[in-house]
Design a protein around this motif. Structure first.
Motif, short mmCIF file in Angstrom:
data_model
loop_
_atom_site.label_atom_id
_atom_site.label_comp_id
_atom_site.label_asym_id
_atom_site.label_seq_id
_atom_site.Cartn_x
_atom_site.Cartn_y
_atom_site.Cartn_z
N ALA A 1 0.84 -1.21 0.00
CA ALA A 1 0.00 0.00 0.00
C ALA A 1 0.87 1.25 0.00
CB ALA A 1 -0.93 0.00 1.20
N TRP A 2 1.94 1.24 0.80
CA TRP A 2 2.86 2.38 0.81
C TRP A 2 3.51 2.54 -0.56
CZ3 TRP A 2 8.15 2.15 -0.06
CH2 TRP A 2 8.83 3.36 0.10
N ALA A 3 3.97 1.44 -1.14
CA ALA A 3 4.61 1.49 -2.46
C ALA A 3 3.63 1.96 -3.53
CB ALA A 3 5.20 0.13 -2.82
N ALA A 4 2.37 1.54 -3.43
CA ALA A 4 1.34 1.97 -4.38
C ALA A 4 1.14 3.48 -4.30
CB ALA A 4 0.03 1.24 -4.13
N ASP A 5 1.17 4.02 -3.09
CA ASP A 5 1.03 5.46 -2.91
C ASP A 5 2.22 6.19 -3.55
OD1 ASP A 5 -0.26 7.83 -1.71
OD2 ASP A 5 1.55 7.88 -0.45
N VAL A 6 3.42 5.67 -3.33
CA VAL A 6 4.62 6.27 -3.93
C VAL A 6 4.56 6.18 -5.45
CG1 VAL A 6 7.13 6.06 -4.14
CG2 VAL A 6 6.06 5.85 -1.89
N ALA A 7 4.22 5.01 -5.97
CA ALA A 7 4.15 4.81 -7.42
C ALA A 7 3.06 5.68 -8.05
CB ALA A 7 3.90 3.34 -7.74
N GLY A 8 1.93 5.82 -7.36
CA GLY A 8 0.83 6.61 -7.89
C GLY A 8 1.17 8.07 -8.07
N LYS A 9 2.12 8.58 -7.28
CA LYS A 9 2.53 9.99 -7.36
C LYS A 9 3.82 10.18 -8.17
CE LYS A 9 0.74 10.79 -2.73
NZ LYS A 9 1.12 10.96 -1.31
N HIS A 10 4.33 9.08 -8.71
CA HIS A 10 5.62 9.13 -9.39
C HIS A 10 5.54 9.99 -10.64
CE1 HIS A 10 9.57 7.73 -10.70
NE2 HIS A 10 9.67 7.14 -9.52
N ARG A 11 6.61 10.74 -10.91
CA ARG A 11 6.62 11.63 -12.07
C ARG A 11 6.80 10.88 -13.38
NH1 ARG A 11 12.29 14.89 -11.40
NH2 ARG A 11 11.50 15.13 -9.31
N TRP A 12 7.30 9.65 -13.31
CA TRP A 12 7.52 8.87 -14.53
C TRP A 12 6.32 7.95 -14.77
CZ3 TRP A 12 13.08 7.06 -12.97
CH2 TRP A 12 13.93 8.16 -12.99
N GLY A 13 5.67 8.13 -15.89
CA GLY A 13 4.50 7.33 -16.23
C GLY A 13 4.78 5.84 -16.28
N VAL A 14 5.98 5.47 -16.71
CA VAL A 14 6.32 4.05 -16.80
C VAL A 14 6.31 3.39 -15.42
CG1 VAL A 14 8.83 4.38 -16.69
CG2 VAL A 14 7.90 2.40 -17.88
N VAL A 15 6.67 4.11 -14.39
CA VAL A 15 6.65 3.56 -13.03
C VAL A 15 5.20 3.38 -12.58
CG1 VAL A 15 7.26 4.00 -10.62
CG2 VAL A 15 8.91 4.49 -12.44
N ARG A 16 4.38 4.41 -12.80
CA ARG A 16 2.96 4.31 -12.42
C ARG A 16 2.28 3.15 -13.15
NH1 ARG A 16 3.42 9.79 -13.35
NH2 ARG A 16 2.21 9.63 -15.28
N THR A 17 2.49 3.08 -14.46
CA THR A 17 1.86 2.03 -15.26
C THR A 17 2.39 0.65 -14.90
OG1 THR A 17 1.61 3.60 -17.08
CG2 THR A 17 1.45 1.26 -17.63
N GLY A 18 3.69 0.53 -14.76
CA GLY A 18 4.28 -0.75 -14.41
C GLY A 18 3.79 -1.26 -13.07
N PHE A 19 3.72 -0.38 -12.09
CA PHE A 19 3.24 -0.78 -10.77
C PHE A 19 1.78 -1.22 -10.86
CE2 PHE A 19 1.93 -0.56 -6.41
CZ PHE A 19 3.06 -0.94 -5.70
N PRO B 1 -2.35 -5.80 -9.05
CA PRO B 1 -3.28 -6.93 -9.17
C PRO B 1 -2.97 -8.09 -8.22
CG PRO B 1 -2.48 -6.28 -11.33
CD PRO B 1 -1.66 -5.54 -10.32
N ARG B 2 -1.79 -8.12 -7.66
CA ARG B 2 -1.38 -9.25 -6.79
C ARG B 2 -0.62 -8.74 -5.57
NH1 ARG B 2 0.72 -8.89 -11.70
NH2 ARG B 2 -0.40 -10.47 -12.83
N PRO B 3 -1.24 -7.93 -4.73
CA PRO B 3 -0.53 -7.33 -3.60
C PRO B 3 0.00 -8.33 -2.58
CG PRO B 3 -2.89 -6.93 -3.40
CD PRO B 3 -2.66 -7.55 -4.76
N LYS B 4 -0.76 -9.37 -2.30
CA LYS B 4 -0.31 -10.34 -1.29
C LYS B 4 0.90 -11.12 -1.80
CE LYS B 4 -2.49 -12.87 2.33
NZ LYS B 4 -2.67 -11.79 3.23
N ALA B 5 0.85 -11.57 -3.04
CA ALA B 5 1.99 -12.29 -3.63
C ALA B 5 3.22 -11.40 -3.68
CB ALA B 5 1.63 -12.79 -5.02
N MET B 6 3.04 -10.15 -4.04
CA MET B 6 4.18 -9.23 -4.12
C MET B 6 4.76 -8.94 -2.74
SD MET B 6 5.05 -8.57 -7.12
CE MET B 6 4.39 -9.20 -8.64
N ALA B 7 3.92 -8.88 -1.73
CA ALA B 7 4.43 -8.68 -0.37
C ALA B 7 5.32 -9.84 0.04
CB ALA B 7 3.26 -8.53 0.61
#
Length: 150
Positions: free
Chosen positions: A43-61, A67-73
């Motif tokens: 959730a913290w990383a999603a917040d950081v990625a959502g505000k990221h200035r680079w679109g590729v980071v936002r889109t990639g995240f 889509p798989r937060p538990k697996a990624m954790a």
């Protein structure tokens, strides 16, 4: 190469083991209950990625992690543990060094605006690169004992 106290290969082993201990500390201090049960890390990383200035980071995240937060954790937390154990023991060291370098670069890109974290990620990436190209698994490692990666 002249060194003091230890040989060059032994100093590289110290560097490798130190990097492994750094990964183990990253794993140890994580609130695993928060990461696994409440999803705090992702959730913290999603917040950081959502505000990221680079679109590729936002889109990639959004496409890979959200889509798989538990697996990624679990992937992040146990990757740090595996990297730490592999580097300290010197088992599959080149694999651990490349994986750690990639993970640090991902952290570096994600947190490009968080200067408190950048020094740690940059230094860990640099140590991984030096240890990889200097083949820091030649001494004090299971790889060496088992004859892996000669």
């Amino acid at each position: 190469m002249q060194t003091i106290w230890l040989s060059g290969a032994e100093w590289l082993a110290v560097l490798r083991i130190g990097l492994g201990l750094w990964w183990l500390e990253s794993w140890r201090h994580k609130d695993k209950k928060g990461w696994f049960e409440r999803g705090t890390g992702i959730a913290w990383a999603a917040d950081v990625a959502g505000k990221h200035r680079w679109g590729v980071v936002r889109t990639g995240f959004r496409r890979v992690v959200e889509p798989r937060p538990k697996a990624m954790a679990y992937l992040v937390v146990y990757a740090e543990l595996a990297l730490g154990l592999g580097l300290v023991a010197g088992l599959l060291t080149p694999v651990a060094l490349v994986a750690g370098l990639l993970l640090n670069l991902l952290y570096l890109v994600l947190m490009i605006h968080d200067w408190a974290e950048q020094g740690q990620n940059a230094m860990m990436a640099l140590i991984s690169l030096v240890a990889l190209f200097a083949m820091a698994w030649q001494t004090w490692s299971l790889d060496s004992a088992l004859g892996l990666f000669p």
